[in-house]
Write a protein that holds these residues in place. Sequence first.
Motif: not given
Length: 301
Positions: A222-245
């Motif tokens: 959770l510390g750097n969501p922009e970088k984390t999801f920029s990276a994950l976006g290279e692996m997953y499609k944008p509409d891939t569901p995710c959740a934070v508990v």
Amino acid sequence: MKQVKQIIVMAFIAVAVAAGFFPSQAGAWGRGHFYVIGIGPSGPQMATLQALDTIKQMDTIIAPEQHVKLFSEYIGDKPVLFDPWKGFWDYNGKSYSELTKEEYAKFKVERFRLRDERAEQIKKHLEKGKNVGLLDSGNPCLFGPSHWYVEEFDKQDIVIIPGMGCDAAAMAALGKSIIPAYKARFVMQSAPMFLMDHKLEDRQILKDLSKYPVNMIQYMALGNPEKTFSALGEMYKPDTPCAVVFWAGYPGRERILRGTVGDMAQKLSNEKEKFMGLLFVGDFLEGKPYEASMKLQNNEK
């Protein structure tokens, strides 16, 4: 009669081994044991009966103040040696993430000095035949800081009491089968700085993982969501569901934030909580993942 006695003795030994040299036995070895006790994510209500019973039987406890208060009923009047994490994540009143290069170098030296000094304290108690119990949140063997201490001891001196991790509490909150789930081949648990690097720039492993259907659990994400999801976006499609508990397993505090790989960074940027949350990514979060997996398996026969 002789056979009956042998059976009773063998049964006793089996119970003792299964209990992992339970505290009541330790004195018979002429030396105490260092117990790492997994206490779950939030307090006694999430701890196992084995963990609670072990705490009761300890001679000395190692725990931060918050755990001493939470488990006071089980700790009783046992002495508390020290807070095991004091000085491990801060230096001169500053978080380790805020230190200058020079301060960080000194912090690393000081952290190991503290560890060595405290390990010696524990060893002295063991030599006196005392059982020492360190309370460690969640599952001690999955992102468990207790291993700072564990690795300083002989294996014969250590007993680890398993605890439920926050991943189990979070998955229960989500109420989905993470595997079997659709075409997923495996579940990967990591943290962004381990999966990539501390700057979140080495993304080769994400490219490799993108070849396979995988559901992902990310700690400390959770510390750097922009970088984390920029990276994950290279692996997953944008509409891939995710959740934070958030605060998984904590009564009255647990909550779920849902989104997609494409929009979760923005959602998390508005959140004040930057640590106590577990990130899940994958198609398993929607629909009937277990049923879909069973149907796929039937079609393969």
